[in-house]
Design a protein around this motif. Structure first.
Motif, PDB file in Angstrom:
ATOM      1  N   ALA A 119      30.024 -33.943 -20.862  1.00 30.12           N
ATOM      2  CA  ALA A 119      29.746 -33.068 -19.709  1.00 30.12           C
ATOM      3  C   ALA A 119      30.390 -31.717 -19.978  1.00 30.12           C
ATOM      4  CB  ALA A 119      30.300 -33.693 -18.433  1.00 30.12           C
ATOM      5  N   THR A 149      26.877 -29.420 -17.368  1.00 28.48           N
ATOM      6  CA  THR A 149      27.297 -29.519 -15.967  1.00 28.48           C
ATOM      7  C   THR A 149      28.812 -29.382 -15.885  1.00 28.48           C
ATOM      8  OG1 THR A 149      27.204 -30.914 -13.987  1.00 28.48           O
ATOM      9  CG2 THR A 149      27.540 -32.051 -16.056  1.00 28.48           C
ATOM     10  N   LEU A 154      30.576 -33.609 -11.765  1.00 29.21           N
ATOM     11  CA  LEU A 154      29.979 -34.848 -12.274  1.00 29.21           C
ATOM     12  C   LEU A 154      30.875 -36.041 -11.946  1.00 29.21           C
ATOM     13  CD1 LEU A 154      27.592 -36.004 -14.075  1.00 29.21           C
ATOM     14  CD2 LEU A 154      29.268 -35.982 -15.951  1.00 29.21           C
TER      15      LEU A 154
END
Lengths: 297, 297
Positions: A119, A149, A154
């Motif tokens: 991520a 992201t 997340l």
């Protein structure tokens, strides 16, 4: 010729890169090389070509890695937590940051790891790595997924969905802990107590490792990260280990949360395919200099 | 503003300092600071004032130490061999080089050491240290003697006189192992097989330790020093350990000859008065990265 500098005028201001002359005197030391790529965006990004180091990636003025010694940083980041557990215990791994793929490349060497999610907030990093640092790229592998992201968001979503991971790796830029309290690093929130409370829910029995800068020059990053871990996970579950990354100016610190069995002892066969890591190095990595110990008191 | 550079264009050419602009691109990294003292002689000598490192001594263009991290280099050089033996076992110590007094300062912390001789070829080094680096100077102590002489010749004489030492420390500049085979470093002979044959006669049951440069950038110095030790003392008596010296660019290697009992285990109480050394660090220092092991094969 461009000049780029790693600046460490005082503890806590971090490593900064300055483009252009004159070179300021209060730098730790300075890298001189040709800039072959630069771009702005969420983070400023430079690629330097250097006769000794190979290629160097700078984010927001900070050296991230060089092709010559990134293997040490990534092997220490990945193999120490993974080898601290028996085969089959680590199946699902989340990398917060790590858009350079170096940590994923090392994780994919373990056939028993089933899923790896990267991520990274900055889409430019994986693009630049694909173009300029192909040696960091693992081959195609269905176990690996890259998400562009904010890792913080997340993780919030994953916690709501009650997802669980066996290992979380925080592979980010150094946080800002400057006297002025300015926050320019996107990674800053990944060092917070709130983020680690989320991780504790995400990996209740899992391992959590965070790179914590080079304490000789930035001992407050070590102190802050360690303190956060101790607050969230409790003293008994928190360990500190080190690896010498020459382009960083020596030993980098890693803070590791490990429940139950001590992570100091490796518990699975070492891989053939490493250049830095051995079981002996694994055990030795947890012995830290006296001046680090004093920071952790 | 003066510019000084640590150059590491290729393995084996060592670290070089260049004065003046333009900075060549093929340097490892570069120190920028003010030169507050320079002189010629047997070795060229510069003292740089630097906002982060404090003061830096350069000999023949090579960084020797900084006031900020010299404690790590000297503690590892001295306390690992001394602590490897029980109290009272090390009484007579010879330092070959070491005219900066840093090693002697650490040795004098042990009341059971009775005699310490420094043999440094360059009279400028102790003078400069007295003036610019007072923190390296031990207090007046009748156990310490400084001889301005070629350590090689002194050792030849001592062997003829059948003198014996319990510990010999070779604390010199890095040798030249350049592809061109040029020898400009006065220390060069102290890395030779002939010199170590003499040391074997001087310290037949003693410990012998030699600093062997930073292997990440000069792995041939490690290879050469280790090979020499193995030839002279035999594989079973030769050990390699490391310490991270940030201003050197990471881990420095030390080669240690120790007969009989393993030096990996400390055998006397650790001193309070250290900033780097602990018993845990002692043991861990002997675990070396896989890419060093491959050099020692």
């Amino acid at each position: 010729m461009a000049i780029m500098a790693n600046s460490l005028p005082t503890e806590g201001k971090g490593i900064r890169l300055i483009l252009g002359e004159p070179v300021q005197k209060d730098f730790f030391y300075v890298y001189h090389g040709n800039i072959i790529h630069s771009e702005g965006g969420a983070q400023t990004l430079y690629v330097m070509e250097h006769p000794f180091w190979g290629r160097i990636l700078f984010l927001n003025g900070t050296l991230q890695f060089t092709t010559r010694d990134e293997f040490i940083y990534h092997e220490a980041l990945v193999h120490i937590p993974v080898q601290a557990r028996e085969e089959g215990k680590i199946k699902r791994v989340l990398i917060c940051g790590g858009g350079d793929f170096g940590a994923a490349r090392e994780l994919l060497k373990y056939p028993d790891i089933e899923e790896i999610i990267i991520a990274d907030i900055d889409p430019h990093v994986p693009e630049i790595v694909k173009e300029y640092f192909p040696e960091l790229m693992p081959g195609e592998d269905p176990r690996l997924k890259l998400l562009i992201t904010d890792a913080y968001k997340l993780v919030e979503d994953y916690v709501k969905e009650k997802k669980h991971f066996d290992l979380v790796i925080i592979d980010s830029t150094d946080p800002d802990i400057s006297p002025e309290g300015k926050t320019i690093e996107l990674s800053h929130s990944l060092f917070s107590q709130e983020f680690h409370e989320l991780l504790k829910a995400l990996a209740p029995e899992g391992l959590i490792v965070q790179q914590a800068a080079t304490p000789f020059t930035m001992k407050n990053v070590l102190a802050w990260t360690y303190e956060t871990f101790v607050k969230v996970y409790g003293q008994d579950e928190v360990y500190c280990y080190r690896a010498d990354i020459p382009s960083f100016g020596g030993d980098n610190a890693y803070i590791l949360r490990a429940q139950g069995e001590t992570p100091i002892e490796p518990r699975r066969p070492a891989l053939e395919d490493t250049k830095y890591y051995t079981h002996e190095v694994h055990r030795a990595s947890f012995s830290i200099p006296k001046f680090w110990q004093e920071v952790l008191k």
